[in-house]
Design a protein around this motif. Structure first.
Motif, short mmCIF file in Angstrom:
data_model
loop_
_atom_site.label_atom_id
_atom_site.label_comp_id
_atom_site.label_asym_id
_atom_site.label_seq_id
_atom_site.Cartn_x
_atom_site.Cartn_y
_atom_site.Cartn_z
N PRO A 297 -63.84 -81.62 -28.94
CA PRO A 297 -64.99 -81.28 -28.10
C PRO A 297 -66.21 -80.93 -28.94
O PRO A 297 -66.56 -79.77 -29.15
N VAL A 298 -66.87 -81.96 -29.43
CA VAL A 298 -67.87 -81.82 -30.48
C VAL A 298 -69.10 -81.01 -30.06
O VAL A 298 -69.80 -80.44 -30.90
N THR A 299 -69.37 -80.93 -28.74
CA THR A 299 -70.53 -80.18 -28.27
C THR A 299 -70.22 -78.70 -28.02
O THR A 299 -71.09 -77.96 -27.56
N ASP A 300 -69.01 -78.28 -28.32
CA ASP A 300 -68.61 -76.89 -28.07
C ASP A 300 -69.45 -75.93 -28.91
O ASP A 300 -69.59 -76.09 -30.13
N ILE A 301 -70.02 -74.92 -28.25
CA ILE A 301 -70.89 -73.97 -28.93
C ILE A 301 -70.15 -73.23 -30.05
O ILE A 301 -70.69 -72.99 -31.14
N GLY A 302 -68.90 -72.88 -29.80
CA GLY A 302 -68.12 -72.18 -30.82
C GLY A 302 -67.93 -73.02 -32.07
O GLY A 302 -68.05 -72.52 -33.20
N LEU A 303 -67.64 -74.30 -31.89
CA LEU A 303 -67.49 -75.20 -33.03
C LEU A 303 -68.79 -75.34 -33.80
O LEU A 303 -68.81 -75.32 -35.03
N ILE B 15 -63.54 -88.56 -13.24
CA ILE B 15 -63.53 -87.56 -12.17
C ILE B 15 -64.93 -86.97 -12.05
O ILE B 15 -65.55 -86.60 -13.06
N ARG B 16 -65.41 -86.84 -10.85
CA ARG B 16 -66.75 -86.33 -10.60
C ARG B 16 -66.97 -84.97 -11.26
O ARG B 16 -66.21 -84.03 -11.05
N GLY B 17 -68.01 -84.86 -12.08
CA GLY B 17 -68.38 -83.59 -12.69
C GLY B 17 -67.71 -83.30 -14.02
O GLY B 17 -68.03 -82.29 -14.66
N ILE B 18 -66.77 -84.14 -14.46
CA ILE B 18 -66.10 -83.92 -15.74
C ILE B 18 -66.87 -84.67 -16.83
O ILE B 18 -66.90 -85.90 -16.85
N GLY B 19 -67.50 -83.90 -17.72
CA GLY B 19 -68.25 -84.49 -18.82
C GLY B 19 -67.41 -84.60 -20.07
O GLY B 19 -66.19 -84.34 -20.06
N ASP B 20 -68.05 -84.97 -21.18
CA ASP B 20 -67.30 -85.21 -22.41
C ASP B 20 -66.64 -83.94 -22.94
O ASP B 20 -65.49 -83.97 -23.38
#
Length: 296
Positions: free
Chosen positions: A272-278, A249-254
């Motif tokens: 969601p490995v790039t999550d800032i909270g994680l 879907i357009r605009g949906i990243g990892d």
């Protein structure tokens, strides 16, 4: 169990009420108890939902979670409380169509992660010496789900690169602009007024939100994809297939795809490995800055 409860409440089986008019059932609440495997960290679950509660749709107060709901075009509301002595959640349902009760119950179970084998999960995580201490501090911690896959996906897009509070405000504006009003007899709280807008409603509107053009385009693309594929947010293959389908879907990243897979599709291996909270939490545990690649 549902049929037995229904029989106790209405003194007749569900099939006997299939032809009952909505007007006849108006204002009649149904109360159910949904069991879980203890322990259950209700306070953490409620705090998570409180921080993200959308104005007009959700209310969290006095230890309760209330929200408006829409099933097959009909609108109503629910209230969920914790019954620790019964090892259950208490659910009050006010809805015009009795036939929708099983669907509502299934969504409540998914939202509050009632199917989790929490003893096995806690035992497994406690095998790690670092996690063991954290598990002991929060026994029964669950992974919050979502009432509706499309709603969770829209929230994920709205929350890209902004704070939880800012995303919550945007979601409230979206509801105010495009949410359908809930009839007053089917509201349980003064803070409830609208249901979250459907994919069909958003796909055919200009949205009217003050967000970057690229994000508006993603919201529209998401609504159109959900409209074209009603099974978009249902389990399909493994986590890799689910994430790949969402990223198409357009605009949906990892990050967005993993987040949607985790909360909406309930993929156990979504991360969601790039999550800032994680990343920040992992850095606190490790005592040093950590990258997404290291975390994975």
């Amino acid at each position: 169990r549902f049929n037995e409860t229904f029989l106790d409440l209405f003194h007749r089986p569900p099939r006997a009420l299939r032809r009952t008019s909505a007007a006849k059932e108006e204002g009649q609440d149904v109360e159910l108890r949904l069991r879980y495997r203890p322990p259950y960290d209700w306070d953490s679950m409620l705090e998570f939902l409180r921080a993200r509660a959308i104005a007009g749709v959700e209310v969290v107060e006095d230890g309760r979670y209330l929200r408006t709901v829409e099933i097959d075009g009909a609108a109503g509301s629910i209230a969920v409380t914790h019954l620790p002595r019964q090892q259950s959640l208490g659910v009050r349902i006010r809805f015009p169509n009795v036939r929708s009760l099983p669907a509502i119950v299934a969504r409540v179970r998914r939202l509050f992660d009632l199917g989790a084998d929490i003893e096995t999960i806690d035992e497994h995580l406690s095998a790690d010496p670092v996690l063991a201490r954290l598990v002991a501090q929060r026994p029964g911690l669950r992974a919050p789900g979502g009432w509706d896959g499309f709603e969770i996906a829209i929230r994920a897009v709205l929350g890209q690169q902004i704070s939880v509070a800012a995303a919550r405000r945007l979601a409230g504006q979206l509801v105010e602009l495009h949410g359908r009003p809930v009839p007053r007899p089917f509201r349980m709280h003064i803070g409830q007024s609208h249901v979250f807008p459907t994919a069909k409603r958003l796909a055919g509107s200009s949205l009217g939100l003050a967000v970057p053009a690229a994000r508006l385009a993603t919201l529209k693309a998401l609504a159109q994809a959900a409209l074209a594929d009603p099974g978009l947010f249902r389990p399909f293959g493994g986590v890799e297939e689910t994430v790949a389908r969402l990223k198409a879907i357009r605009g949906i990243g990892d990050w967005s795809a993993q987040y949607i897979a985790l909360r909406a599709v309930r993929e156990m291996d979504a991360f969601p490995v790039t999550d800032i909270g994680l990343l920040r939490s992992a850095a606190l545990i490790e005592g040093a800055e950590i990258t997404a690649a290291n975390l994975l």
